[in-house]
Design a protein around this motif. Structure first.
Motif: not given
Length: 215
Positions: A141-144, A171-173, A175-180
């Motif tokens: 999803m982060a790649v998408g 970048t913010t989105l 980072a948020t997805v990866v942390v989530l």
């Protein structure tokens, strides 16, 4: 039953090789019944775990979340991951059923030891697969988001902040997805530990009980 088994085991260990076979059989049967019950619960839990997420699809918000994947251009990944997930999970469920059937009909202590080891390995591989797939989904999803021109619109948001560039927003989105993804994977890891870890610990104890009887 735990106290009775412990007493029987200690009593059996104190005696020499002239011990009647009945005492060993009593201990073995108790361990066998406990192991069979544990594997049966592993099988049932895996089925429930497989069915519950599908019931969530009837919730409207879940359908919207699935649409986000397609809007991000990840429809093919969603299809492939679902096929992979169904195939592998159903395979593991079948393996749990096999282990249960095998243990339910065992009359040999050495075979029971072998089956306990196989069951523990199967559960560990199953948990690793499930957690890996969960984390991989967030990474994809982060790649998408990174590849999408307007990820906010693709995710169903019309909000366009003025004080942040599109790249900063991405970048913010991401980072948020990866942390989530990390948090969700950790939470699911804890849930899997509660569901399967306790049962595996009991199986391990049964295994040690049999090994200590010098089988």
């Amino acid at each position: 039953m735990m106290d009775e088994l412990e007493l029987l085991k200690r009593d059996w260990q104190k005696k020499d090789k002239q011990l009647p076979q009945l005492s060993f059989d009593e201990i073995y049967k108790m361990i066998w019944k406990k192991s069979s019950s544990i594997v049966k619960w592993i099988f049932f839990i895996s089925i429930i775990e497989f069915l519950v997420p599908h019931l969530l699809y009837f919730i409207p918000s879940m359908s919207k979340n699935l649409a986000v994947w397609k809007d991000l251009g990840l429809g093919n990944f969603l299809l492939i991951s679902n096929v992979l997930q169904y195939t592998v999970v159903l395979f593991f469920i079948f393996q749990f059923y096999r282990r249960y059937r095998e243990i339910s009909t065992l009359d040999n202590a050495k075979k029971l030891l072998s089956n306990i080891l196989k069951t523990r390995k199967t559960v560990k591989y199953y948990v690793i697969f499930c957690l890996s797939l969960i984390f991989l989904s967030f990474i994809v999803m982060a790649v998408g988001i990174y590849l999408n021109e307007d990820p906010m619109a693709a995710m169903g948001y019309n909000y366009k902040p003025e004080n942040i560039s599109r790249e900063q927003l991405k970048t913010t989105l991401i980072a948020t997805v990866v942390v989530l993804g990390v948090l969700v994977t950790l939470v699911m890891g804890c849930i899997y530990f509660l569901l399967y870890g306790i049962l595996l610990k009991k199986l391990k104890k049964n295994y040690k009980e049999l090994k200590e009887m010098d089988i």
